[in-house]
Enzyme design. Structure first.
Site, PDB file in Angstrom:
ATOM      1  N   ASP A 146       0.137  -7.495   1.677  1.00 40.56           N
ATOM      2  CA  ASP A 146       0.475  -6.328   2.020  1.00 40.56           C
ATOM      3  C   ASP A 146       1.722  -6.204   2.034  1.00 40.56           C
ATOM      4  O   ASP A 146       2.343  -5.900   2.849  1.00 40.56           O
ATOM      5  CB  ASP A 146       0.151  -5.458   2.790  1.00 40.56           C
ATOM      6  CG  ASP A 146      -0.239  -4.105   2.631  1.00 40.56           C
ATOM      7  OD1 ASP A 146       0.295  -3.365   1.898  1.00 40.56           O
ATOM      8  OD2 ASP A 146      -0.358  -3.478   3.598  1.00 40.56           O
ATOM      9  N   SER A 173       4.886   3.232   7.805  1.00 42.80           N
ATOM     10  CA  SER A 173       3.994   1.909   7.039  1.00 42.80           C
ATOM     11  C   SER A 173       4.856   1.664   6.467  1.00 42.80           C
ATOM     12  O   SER A 173       6.068   1.482   5.982  1.00 42.80           O
ATOM     13  CB  SER A 173       2.219   2.268   6.061  1.00 42.80           C
ATOM     14  OG  SER A 173       1.917   2.950   6.153  1.00 42.80           O
ATOM     15  N   HIS A 228       0.891  -1.034  -0.121  1.00 40.80           N
ATOM     16  CA  HIS A 228      -0.120  -0.083   0.306  1.00 40.80           C
ATOM     17  C   HIS A 228       0.554   1.742  -0.092  1.00 40.80           C
ATOM     18  O   HIS A 228       0.370   2.647   0.272  1.00 40.80           O
ATOM     19  CB  HIS A 228      -1.337  -0.070   1.467  1.00 40.80           C
ATOM     20  CG  HIS A 228      -0.562   0.559   2.317  1.00 40.80           C
ATOM     21  ND1 HIS A 228      -0.285  -0.731   3.795  1.00 40.80           N
ATOM     22  CD2 HIS A 228      -0.227   1.597   2.779  1.00 40.80           C
ATOM     23  CE1 HIS A 228       0.492  -0.361   4.410  1.00 40.80           C
ATOM     24  NE2 HIS A 228       0.643   1.327   4.424  1.00 40.80           N
TER      25      HIS A 228
END
Length: 254
Positions: A117, A212, A72
């Site tokens: 992810d 992230s 992502h």
């Protein structure tokens, strides 16, 4: 804008409106309740930045050409606007910048559910290893619950707040996936896949809103990449892509 009542996924682009509760695209894995890292404590840590030197996600050094991160973070990005900065604990100064030659996102990544992810970025130049820059081994063992693990990253140490200038870290135990699902709502539990891993310490200590894709480490290996959570440290487990599940795919890309 960050909302306490919604799932805050670590996403760089808007997610499907069909998700319930709504996914907020601004939660990007900062650390609440952590400590400031010392120089060289996490030599595998990478700051992914734009061509304007703006930090947008974390990553980790795998070898002298590749870093790992979350899909992502890198989906939709170009090599011209993705730079890997290594060898610094500062979000704003120091380190060595490496332009990108390739970005590889997991082919089964889902922006709707954040399944698979995981991604990899190939540096355009060789990453030189020093006391401040070192690769980390991709974890191969399946990690269960109750294992001490450490996440590291830059960002808000409280919300509202501002991104931390210096690298933060937090040590917390892993959960079994069954335990992780039981601590989330039914809708969010459905996003805890077998190839994810969860951690939880207590309310007031966990991931929050720029890192992230950053590493979760245990036993000298990276066992997870920051994926999503309910920010910030509101008493729910944080969720990571499980490296052991994706290790073969990652190795094959190199």
């Amino acid at each position: 804008m960050f909302k306490f009542v919604v799932l805050l996924a670590l996403v760089a682009s808007a997610l499907s409106a069909s998700l319930s509760p709504a996914v907020d695209p601004e939660w990007e894995g900062f650390i609440v309740g952590g400590s400031t890292a010392s120089a060289g404590q996490f030599p595998h840590q990478v700051s992914l930045r734009s061509s304007a030197n703006a930090h947008f996600c974390g990553a980790f050094v795998i070898n002298n050409r590749w870093v790992g991160s979350a899909a992502h973070c890198t989906i939709g990005r170009t090599v011209a606007n993705t730079v890997s900065v290594v060898g610094t604990n500062s979000r704003t100064a120091g380190g060595v910048s490496h332009a990108s030659a390739r970005i590889v996102n997991h082919p089964s990544y889902s922006s709707a559910t954040l399944a698979n992810d995981i991604s990899m970025v190939m540096a355009a130049s060789t990453i030189a290893f020093t006391s401040l820059v070192q690769p980390i081994t991709l974890g191969s063992a399946t990690v269960g619950g109750g294992v001490s693990s450490t996440a590291s990253g830059w960002g808000q140490t409280s919300h509202p707040g501002t991104a931390a200038t210096n690298l933060q870290f937090l040590t917390k135990p892993t959960l079994t996936n069954a335990d992780c699902r039981s601590r989330h709502s039914a809708a969010n539990a459905a996003r805890v896949f077998d190839n994810t891993i969860c951690t939880f310490l207590r309310s007031g200590a966990g991931m929050c809103m720029g890192d992230s894709g950053g590493p979760l480490i245990a036993g000298g290996t990276v066992i997870g990449a920051v994926s999503w959570g309910i920010a910030c440290a509101q008493g729910f487990p944080d969720v990571f892509a499980r490296i052991s599940s994706h290790r073969t795919w990652m190795i094959n890309q190199m």
